[in-house]
Write a protein that holds these residues in place. Structure first.
Motif, PDB file in Angstrom:
ATOM      1  N   TRP A 226       0.735  -0.930  -0.308  1.00 45.38           N
ATOM      2  CA  TRP A 226       0.089   0.095  -0.290  1.00 45.38           C
ATOM      3  C   TRP A 226       0.616   1.161   0.019  1.00 45.38           C
ATOM      4  CZ3 TRP A 226      -5.174   0.795  -1.509  1.00 45.38           C
ATOM      5  CH2 TRP A 226      -5.449  -0.950  -1.491  1.00 45.38           C
ATOM      6  N   HIS A 227       2.017   0.818   0.486  1.00 43.37           N
ATOM      7  CA  HIS A 227       2.992   2.069   0.284  1.00 43.37           C
ATOM      8  C   HIS A 227       3.574   2.987  -0.652  1.00 43.37           C
ATOM      9  CE1 HIS A 227       6.146   4.741   1.225  1.00 43.37           C
ATOM     10  NE2 HIS A 227       6.795   4.809   0.705  1.00 43.37           N
ATOM     11  N   HIS A 228       3.299   1.560  -1.952  1.00 44.70           N
ATOM     12  CA  HIS A 228       3.409   1.717  -3.494  1.00 44.70           C
ATOM     13  C   HIS A 228       2.403   1.876  -4.320  1.00 44.70           C
ATOM     14  CE1 HIS A 228       7.688   0.835  -3.650  1.00 44.70           C
ATOM     15  NE2 HIS A 228       7.742   0.069  -2.223  1.00 44.70           N
ATOM     16  N   ALA A 229       0.818   1.976  -3.674  1.00 41.80           N
ATOM     17  CA  ALA A 229      -0.241   2.297  -4.391  1.00 41.80           C
ATOM     18  C   ALA A 229      -0.005   3.616  -5.473  1.00 41.80           C
ATOM     19  CB  ALA A 229      -1.091   2.158  -3.270  1.00 41.80           C
ATOM     20  N   LYS A 230      -0.206   3.843  -6.272  1.00 37.36           N
ATOM     21  CA  LYS A 230      -0.800   4.702  -7.450  1.00 37.36           C
ATOM     22  C   LYS A 230      -1.167   5.406  -7.398  1.00 37.36           C
ATOM     23  CE  LYS A 230      -0.623   5.267 -12.649  1.00 37.36           C
ATOM     24  NZ  LYS A 230       0.043   5.231 -13.744  1.00 37.36           N
ATOM     25  N   HIS A 231      -2.944   4.989  -6.296  1.00 38.33           N
ATOM     26  CA  HIS A 231      -3.729   5.766  -5.554  1.00 38.33           C
ATOM     27  C   HIS A 231      -4.015   5.987  -4.187  1.00 38.33           C
ATOM     28  CE1 HIS A 231      -4.356   6.262 -10.075  1.00 38.33           C
ATOM     29  NE2 HIS A 231      -4.603   5.653  -9.994  1.00 38.33           N
ATOM     30  N   LEU A 232      -3.524   6.585  -4.056  1.00 37.86           N
ATOM     31  CA  LEU A 232      -3.821   7.210  -2.346  1.00 37.86           C
ATOM     32  C   LEU A 232      -5.055   7.368  -1.631  1.00 37.86           C
ATOM     33  CD1 LEU A 232      -0.200   8.434  -1.721  1.00 37.86           C
ATOM     34  CD2 LEU A 232      -1.182   6.360  -1.459  1.00 37.86           C
ATOM     35  N   PRO A 233      -5.199   7.084  -0.539  1.00 43.20           N
ATOM     36  CA  PRO A 233      -6.327   7.022   0.589  1.00 43.20           C
ATOM     37  C   PRO A 233      -6.591   8.631   0.183  1.00 43.20           C
ATOM     38  CG  PRO A 233      -5.488   5.116   0.987  1.00 43.20           C
ATOM     39  CD  PRO A 233      -4.818   6.351   0.109  1.00 43.20           C
ATOM     40  N   GLN A 234      -8.233   9.366   0.400  1.00 44.27           N
ATOM     41  CA  GLN A 234      -8.118  10.369   0.342  1.00 44.27           C
ATOM     42  C   GLN A 234      -7.209  11.353   2.288  1.00 44.27           C
ATOM     43  OE1 GLN A 234     -11.847  12.677   0.165  1.00 44.27           O
ATOM     44  NE2 GLN A 234     -11.314  14.111   0.332  1.00 44.27           N
ATOM     45  N   GLU A 235      -7.202  10.088   2.631  1.00 43.42           N
ATOM     46  CA  GLU A 235      -6.017  10.472   4.477  1.00 43.42           C
ATOM     47  C   GLU A 235      -5.136  10.162   4.752  1.00 43.42           C
ATOM     48  OE1 GLU A 235      -8.691   5.958   4.137  1.00 43.42           O
ATOM     49  OE2 GLU A 235      -8.673   7.948   3.345  1.00 43.42           O
ATOM     50  N   HIS A 236      -4.721   9.956   3.558  1.00 46.90           N
ATOM     51  CA  HIS A 236      -3.093  10.205   3.372  1.00 46.90           C
ATOM     52  C   HIS A 236      -2.983  10.154   2.201  1.00 46.90           C
ATOM     53  CE1 HIS A 236      -2.509   7.289   7.260  1.00 46.90           C
ATOM     54  NE2 HIS A 236      -4.115   6.830   6.617  1.00 46.90           N
ATOM     55  N   PRO A 237      -3.009  11.479   1.743  1.00 47.42           N
ATOM     56  CA  PRO A 237      -2.475  12.224   0.521  1.00 47.42           C
ATOM     57  C   PRO A 237      -1.102  11.898   0.561  1.00 47.42           C
ATOM     58  CG  PRO A 237      -3.191  13.657   2.318  1.00 47.42           C
ATOM     59  CD  PRO A 237      -3.632  12.722   3.140  1.00 47.42           C
ATOM     60  N   HIS A 238       0.165  12.077   0.925  1.00 44.69           N
ATOM     61  CA  HIS A 238       1.582  12.135   1.071  1.00 44.69           C
ATOM     62  C   HIS A 238       2.493  10.989   1.208  1.00 44.69           C
ATOM     63  CE1 HIS A 238       0.689  16.734   0.890  1.00 44.69           C
ATOM     64  NE2 HIS A 238       0.195  16.299   2.483  1.00 44.69           N
ATOM     65  N   GLY A 239       0.937  10.029   0.986  1.00 44.00           N
ATOM     66  CA  GLY A 239       1.882   8.255   1.579  1.00 44.00           C
ATOM     67  C   GLY A 239       1.413   8.226   3.032  1.00 44.00           C
ATOM     68  N   MET A 240       0.976   6.972   2.984  1.00 43.51           N
ATOM     69  CA  MET A 240       1.874   5.230   3.926  1.00 43.51           C
ATOM     70  C   MET A 240       2.266   4.731   4.352  1.00 43.51           C
ATOM     71  SD  MET A 240      -2.336   4.576   2.833  1.00 43.51           S
ATOM     72  CE  MET A 240      -2.581   3.332   1.359  1.00 43.51           C
ATOM     73  N   ASN A 241       2.489   4.275   5.397  1.00 39.17           N
ATOM     74  CA  ASN A 241       3.181   3.280   5.923  1.00 39.17           C
ATOM     75  C   ASN A 241       4.739   3.178   5.255  1.00 39.17           C
ATOM     76  OD1 ASN A 241       1.070   2.047   6.463  1.00 39.17           O
ATOM     77  ND2 ASN A 241       1.290   0.511   4.269  1.00 39.17           N
ATOM     78  N   PHE A 242       4.997   4.539   6.263  1.00 36.04           N
ATOM     79  CA  PHE A 242       6.801   4.755   6.051  1.00 36.04           C
ATOM     80  C   PHE A 242       7.885   3.837   6.121  1.00 36.04           C
ATOM     81  CE2 PHE A 242       4.127   8.138   5.798  1.00 36.04           C
ATOM     82  CZ  PHE A 242       4.448   8.943   3.961  1.00 36.04           C
ATOM     83  N   GLY A 243       7.276   2.530   7.185  1.00 35.88           N
ATOM     84  CA  GLY A 243       8.538   1.663   8.411  1.00 35.88           C
ATOM     85  C   GLY A 243       9.127   1.407   6.958  1.00 35.88           C
ATOM     86  N   LEU A 244      10.027   1.109   7.190  1.00 34.58           N
ATOM     87  CA  LEU A 244      11.574   0.599   6.397  1.00 34.58           C
ATOM     88  C   LEU A 244      11.706  -0.944   7.182  1.00 34.58           C
ATOM     89  CD1 LEU A 244      12.509   3.578   6.187  1.00 34.58           C
ATOM     90  CD2 LEU A 244      14.473   2.491   5.120  1.00 34.58           C
ATOM     91  N   THR A 245      11.854  -1.504   8.674  1.00 34.08           N
ATOM     92  CA  THR A 245      11.642  -2.568   9.265  1.00 34.08           C
ATOM     93  C   THR A 245      10.506  -2.840   9.454  1.00 34.08           C
ATOM     94  OG1 THR A 245      14.524  -2.393   8.729  1.00 34.08           O
ATOM     95  CG2 THR A 245      13.560  -3.744  10.211  1.00 34.08           C
ATOM     96  N   LEU A 246      10.385  -1.179  10.564  1.00 32.81           N
ATOM     97  CA  LEU A 246       9.151  -1.849  11.825  1.00 32.81           C
ATOM     98  C   LEU A 246       8.277  -1.270  11.020  1.00 32.81           C
ATOM     99  CD1 LEU A 246      11.182  -0.923  15.352  1.00 32.81           C
ATOM    100  CD2 LEU A 246      10.536  -2.980  14.353  1.00 32.81           C
TER     101      LEU A 246
END
Length: 301
Positions: A226-246
């Motif tokens: 979902w971090h790589h989703a082309k179309h993001l949810p309106q509530e996360h306009p700048h992205g989501m799920n930014f964790g690398l390992t955790l």
């Protein structure tokens, strides 16, 4: 100035010697062999138990991503990074010395048990990286570099290390100060690097391995896609799920989101049809001023 030039040249010589050792000496602390072994392990898992069975075993851009793995893990340091970073560290120390600061260490961890040192390094580094990752999505000119990673159209373990070489520079520069303040060097503790490499391969892989409650602690393919989703949810306009390992940072700070089962969602970013497809074009992307007008992913509301 001559001292910095000597440090620069020594950086080349030392890293070239190190890389030759990685390629010719079979030892436990061999990053090249660990990269090769972990990559083969996840490739075989993707062949045997794929989450998306219709996806080709050698998915789209597989070989491009394989080259990125070798380039970003080894060759970039040989080209410039290791020598330049040695000069940067010395210059930074000299500048601090001009104002009377000779030692950055604020917390001395050298006397701690090894497990406590490992855990501290891992947690601090991962939290810093989580914040840097958010910056890559929020700051327009940094997003231009990060687009390389988001140009992946089909997810697989090798997509983990497809990223612009400038990301190496950004991450390492912003990691340096907090790690130096607790007495760590960037390259300390082999086991932390290998563990994060394995989890990074895993969360980009074409696998579905239920983690149970551990999904709230560790990143995983069902969250990271979902971090790589082309179309993001309106509530996360700048992205989501930014964790690398955790994954825990996203749950703690409200950036976690798995809207639904995302196995077949479209990956990429708006406007990626015109994005360079080859290594050279992608490596040069973001360096020209004409490319810095994009406000981010997606545009700021």
């Amino acid at each position: 100035m001559s001292d910095y030039w000597i440090i620069f040249l020594d950086g080349y010589r030392n890293y070239a010697h190190y890389l030759w050792g990685e390629l010719t000496q079979f030892r436990l602390h061999n990053y090249f062999l660990w990269l090769l072994g972990l990559s083969l392990f996840f490739f075989l898992l993707e062949v045997l138990r794929p989450w998306r069975p219709e996806q080709a075993k050698f998915r789209k851009d597989f070989w491009l991503d394989a080259f990125y793995m070798v380039f970003n893990f080894f060759l970039f340091s040989l080209v410039i990074y290791n020598a330049a970073s040695d000069v940067f560290v010395q210059l930074f120390k000299d500048l601090l010395g001009q104002v009377g600061l000779r030692n950055l260490v604020a917390i001395e961890v050298g006397g701690w048990p090894v497990w406590a040192q490992l855990l501290t390094l891992f947690l601090v580094r991962d939290f810093v990286q989580w914040n840097v990752h958010r910056l890559l999505h929020r700051v327009p000119f940094l997003w231009e570099f990060h687009k390389v990673h988001h140009s992946v159209e089909e997810m697989g373990f090798a997509a983990h290390l497809r990223y612009h070489w400038m990301e190496n520079v950004v991450y390492r520069c912003l990691e340096y100060l907090p790690l130096a303040m607790i007495g760590f060097g960037i390259d300390d503790f082999f086991v932390v690097h290998i563990f994060t490499l394995a989890v990074g391969h895993f969360n980009h892989s074409n696998l579905r391995i239920p983690l149970g409650p551990l999904r709230y602690l560790f990143n995983n393919p069902q969250m990271h896609i979902w971090h790589h989703a082309k179309h993001l949810p309106q509530e996360h306009p700048h992205g989501m799920n930014f964790g690398l390992t955790l994954s825990i940072w996203d749950y703690l700070f409200g950036t976690a989101s798995i809207p639904h089962e995302g196995r077949d969602i479209e990956l990429g970013f708006p406007g990626d049809d015109g994005f360079p497809k080859g290594f050279l074009g992608q490596s040069l992307h973001g360096l020209g001023p004409q490319e810095r007008g994009d406000p981010g992913h997606p545009p700021h509301p």
